[in-house]
Every structure is written in structure tokens, then in C-alpha cells.
Design a protein around this motif. Structure first.
Motif, PDB file in Angstrom:
ATOM      1  N   MET A 183     -59.600  70.470  39.166  1.00 44.14           N
ATOM      2  CA  MET A 183     -58.703  69.886  38.488  1.00 44.14           C
ATOM      3  C   MET A 183     -58.404  71.011  37.400  1.00 44.14           C
ATOM      4  SD  MET A 183     -59.475  66.012  37.687  1.00 44.14           S
ATOM      5  CE  MET A 183     -58.321  65.498  36.497  1.00 44.14           C
ATOM      6  N   PRO A 184     -57.115  70.888  36.635  1.00 41.03           N
ATOM      7  CA  PRO A 184     -56.591  71.546  35.714  1.00 41.03           C
ATOM      8  C   PRO A 184     -57.451  71.136  34.514  1.00 41.03           C
ATOM      9  CG  PRO A 184     -54.646  70.772  36.831  1.00 41.03           C
ATOM     10  CD  PRO A 184     -55.851  70.204  37.308  1.00 41.03           C
ATOM     11  N   LYS A 185     -57.851  71.900  33.457  1.00 39.74           N
ATOM     12  CA  LYS A 185     -58.698  71.701  32.323  1.00 39.74           C
ATOM     13  C   LYS A 185     -58.089  70.453  31.458  1.00 39.74           C
ATOM     14  CE  LYS A 185     -61.180  76.016  32.364  1.00 39.74           C
ATOM     15  NZ  LYS A 185     -61.251  77.247  31.803  1.00 39.74           N
ATOM     16  N   GLU A 186     -56.763  70.421  31.146  1.00 37.28           N
ATOM     17  CA  GLU A 186     -55.984  69.585  30.690  1.00 37.28           C
ATOM     18  C   GLU A 186     -56.144  68.293  30.844  1.00 37.28           C
ATOM     19  OE1 GLU A 186     -54.134  72.009  31.829  1.00 37.28           O
ATOM     20  OE2 GLU A 186     -54.636  73.644  30.242  1.00 37.28           O
ATOM     21  N   GLN A 187     -56.057  68.068  32.248  1.00 37.65           N
ATOM     22  CA  GLN A 187     -56.170  66.757  32.890  1.00 37.65           C
ATOM     23  C   GLN A 187     -57.618  66.248  32.787  1.00 37.65           C
ATOM     24  OE1 GLN A 187     -54.171  67.299  36.537  1.00 37.65           O
ATOM     25  NE2 GLN A 187     -52.275  66.470  35.789  1.00 37.65           N
ATOM     26  N   LEU A 188     -58.324  67.263  33.139  1.00 34.34           N
ATOM     27  CA  LEU A 188     -59.853  66.855  32.938  1.00 34.34           C
ATOM     28  C   LEU A 188     -60.315  66.291  31.636  1.00 34.34           C
ATOM     29  CD1 LEU A 188     -62.222  66.821  34.746  1.00 34.34           C
ATOM     30  CD2 LEU A 188     -62.822  68.993  34.171  1.00 34.34           C
ATOM     31  N   GLN A 189     -60.052  67.052  30.658  1.00 34.28           N
ATOM     32  CA  GLN A 189     -60.306  66.709  29.321  1.00 34.28           C
ATOM     33  C   GLN A 189     -60.183  65.106  28.919  1.00 34.28           C
ATOM     34  OE1 GLN A 189     -58.703  69.671  26.863  1.00 34.28           O
ATOM     35  NE2 GLN A 189     -60.438  70.943  26.954  1.00 34.28           N
ATOM     36  N   GLN A 190     -58.832  64.835  29.360  1.00 40.23           N
ATOM     37  CA  GLN A 190     -58.556  63.539  29.097  1.00 40.23           C
ATOM     38  C   GLN A 190     -59.243  62.407  29.915  1.00 40.23           C
ATOM     39  OE1 GLN A 190     -54.484  63.375  30.461  1.00 40.23           O
ATOM     40  NE2 GLN A 190     -53.577  64.685  28.706  1.00 40.23           N
ATOM     41  N   GLU A 191     -59.919  62.760  30.944  1.00 36.83           N
ATOM     42  CA  GLU A 191     -60.579  61.781  31.906  1.00 36.83           C
ATOM     43  C   GLU A 191     -62.396  62.126  31.487  1.00 36.83           C
ATOM     44  OE1 GLU A 191     -59.440  59.381  33.886  1.00 36.83           O
ATOM     45  OE2 GLU A 191     -57.354  59.904  33.053  1.00 36.83           O
ATOM     46  N   LEU A 192     -62.490  62.895  30.763  1.00 39.42           N
ATOM     47  CA  LEU A 192     -64.098  63.054  30.686  1.00 39.42           C
ATOM     48  C   LEU A 192     -64.969  61.999  30.102  1.00 39.42           C
ATOM     49  CD1 LEU A 192     -65.762  65.696  31.255  1.00 39.42           C
ATOM     50  CD2 LEU A 192     -65.439  66.546  29.123  1.00 39.42           C
ATOM     51  N   LYS A 193     -64.515  61.410  29.302  1.00 39.74           N
ATOM     52  CA  LYS A 193     -65.235  60.426  28.719  1.00 39.74           C
ATOM     53  C   LYS A 193     -65.660  59.104  29.786  1.00 39.74           C
ATOM     54  CE  LYS A 193     -65.182  56.453  25.071  1.00 39.74           C
ATOM     55  NZ  LYS A 193     -66.298  56.227  25.756  1.00 39.74           N
ATOM     56  N   GLY A 194     -64.433  58.678  30.644  1.00 35.90           N
ATOM     57  CA  GLY A 194     -64.906  58.040  31.721  1.00 35.90           C
ATOM     58  C   GLY A 194     -65.822  58.592  32.726  1.00 35.90           C
ATOM     59  N   ILE A 195     -65.743  59.819  33.181  1.00 31.43           N
ATOM     60  CA  ILE A 195     -66.680  60.296  34.010  1.00 31.43           C
ATOM     61  C   ILE A 195     -67.860  60.358  33.505  1.00 31.43           C
ATOM     62  CG2 ILE A 195     -67.413  62.359  34.988  1.00 31.43           C
ATOM     63  CD1 ILE A 195     -64.340  63.169  35.349  1.00 31.43           C
ATOM     64  N   VAL A 196     -68.138  60.635  32.411  1.00 36.86           N
ATOM     65  CA  VAL A 196     -69.459  60.687  31.670  1.00 36.86           C
ATOM     66  C   VAL A 196     -70.047  59.255  31.664  1.00 36.86           C
ATOM     67  CG1 VAL A 196     -70.946  61.259  29.654  1.00 36.86           C
ATOM     68  CG2 VAL A 196     -69.152  62.898  30.624  1.00 36.86           C
ATOM     69  N   ASP A 197     -69.150  58.261  31.141  1.00 40.41           N
ATOM     70  CA  ASP A 197     -69.765  56.823  31.360  1.00 40.41           C
ATOM     71  C   ASP A 197     -70.220  56.417  32.326  1.00 40.41           C
ATOM     72  OD1 ASP A 197     -69.410  56.939  28.382  1.00 40.41           O
ATOM     73  OD2 ASP A 197     -67.381  55.895  28.439  1.00 40.41           O
ATOM     74  N   GLY A 198     -69.292  56.694  33.490  1.00 41.14           N
ATOM     75  CA  GLY A 198     -69.835  56.275  34.799  1.00 41.14           C
ATOM     76  C   GLY A 198     -71.034  56.935  35.493  1.00 41.14           C
ATOM     77  N   LEU A 199     -70.954  58.102  35.229  1.00 37.93           N
ATOM     78  CA  LEU A 199     -72.408  58.871  35.224  1.00 37.93           C
ATOM     79  C   LEU A 199     -73.681  58.278  34.898  1.00 37.93           C
ATOM     80  CD1 LEU A 199     -71.325  62.581  36.018  1.00 37.93           C
ATOM     81  CD2 LEU A 199     -71.666  60.849  37.859  1.00 37.93           C
ATOM     82  N   LEU A 200     -73.514  58.215  33.526  1.00 37.45           N
ATOM     83  CA  LEU A 200     -74.760  57.617  32.855  1.00 37.45           C
ATOM     84  C   LEU A 200     -75.400  56.128  33.412  1.00 37.45           C
ATOM     85  CD1 LEU A 200     -73.667  58.745  29.068  1.00 37.45           C
ATOM     86  CD2 LEU A 200     -75.311  59.700  30.671  1.00 37.45           C
ATOM     87  N   LEU A 201     -74.430  55.517  34.209  1.00 37.43           N
ATOM     88  CA  LEU A 201     -74.890  54.248  34.683  1.00 37.43           C
ATOM     89  C   LEU A 201     -75.958  54.545  35.798  1.00 37.43           C
ATOM     90  CD1 LEU A 201     -71.592  52.481  35.292  1.00 37.43           C
ATOM     91  CD2 LEU A 201     -73.207  51.881  33.653  1.00 37.43           C
ATOM     92  N   TRP A 202     -75.909  55.877  36.476  1.00 32.55           N
ATOM     93  CA  TRP A 202     -77.173  56.046  37.258  1.00 32.55           C
ATOM     94  C   TRP A 202     -77.938  57.238  37.080  1.00 32.55           C
ATOM     95  CZ3 TRP A 202     -77.253  53.775  41.473  1.00 32.55           C
ATOM     96  CH2 TRP A 202     -76.543  52.600  41.866  1.00 32.55           C
ATOM     97  N   ALA A 203     -77.820  57.875  35.801  1.00 27.97           N
ATOM     98  CA  ALA A 203     -78.569  59.036  35.116  1.00 27.97           C
ATOM     99  C   ALA A 203     -80.125  58.594  35.265  1.00 27.97           C
ATOM    100  CB  ALA A 203     -78.401  59.182  33.830  1.00 27.97           C
ATOM    101  N   GLY A 204     -80.519  57.380  35.105  1.00 27.02           N
ATOM    102  CA  GLY A 204     -81.949  56.978  35.264  1.00 27.02           C
ATOM    103  C   GLY A 204     -82.501  56.716  36.814  1.00 27.02           C
TER     104      GLY A 204
END
Length: 105
Positions: A74-95
Motif C-alpha cells: 500500500m502507499p504510505k499515505e493510505q497506510l498511515q490512515q489505517e494504521l490505528k485500526g490494524i494495530v488494534d486488531g492485531l493486539l487482540l491476538w498478540a497474546g
């Protein structure tokens, strides 16, 4: 083609949803340089990201693979806008250590 393959994300079984995510990952990687991808990459990312809330480990494993492809394609500009949602979703499975999700995340 992306619309047809993305219909598998709403499949009844985890196997169908997982296969749909894997197919979208492959298409996303192959066509990342196409101009039309700028229009479809964010909606695809948002749809696939919702599957991180599912209880099926098979689907989550496919989604983590898709996110790796999306981050690199993905282009960096679009990825930056979605980064919070990605990290929040991944943290559900981090443990989760049974399937080595913690290491992949």
C-alpha cells in the motif's frame, strides 16, 4: 475480479473465509502497481481487518498474512490512515502463543 473474490469473506465456514483472504492477498500482491488499486486497497483492508475479531485461528492466520502483504504494497499515505485500526486488531491476538501468532505480530 476483486469484487468476486471478496465475496468469499462473507462465507459460512472459516475455511471459505480463510481461502478468500489468501486469494485476495495474492491478487493484492500481483496487482499492487495497477492504478485501480489505489481505489480498492483501503476498502479491502478494512473488510479483511474485520476478520481479526473472529474466533477461528485459521482465518486470523490468513489475515495476518494479508496484512503483511498490505503493509508492503500500500502507499504510505493510505497506510498511515489505517494504521490505528490494524494495530488494534492485531493486539487482540498478540497474546496467542499456541499458533505462534505473537511471534508473527
Amino acid at each position: 475480479m476483486f469484487k468476486m473474490v471478496s465475496a468469499a469473506l462473507a462465507g459460512r465456514t472459516p475455511h471459505m473465509r480463510s481461502a478468500g483472504v489468501l486469494a485476495i492477498s495474492r491478487l493484492f500482491y500481483e496487482f499492487k502497481a495497477e492504478p485501480v488499486m489505489k481505489r480498492y486497497c483501503v476498502p479491502l483492508l478494512q473488510a479483511v481487518r474485520l476478520l481479526l475479531q473472529e474466533r477461528s485461528r485459521e482465518v486470523v492466520k490468513s489475515v495476518i498474512g494479508f496484512l503483511k502483504v498490505a503493509v508492503s504494497a500500500m502507499p504510505k499515505e493510505q497506510l498511515q490512515q489505517e494504521l490505528k485500526g490494524i494495530v488494534d486488531g492485531l493486539l487482540l491476538w498478540a497474546g496467542e502463543s499456541k499458533n505462534h501468532f505473537r511471534l508473527k505480530i
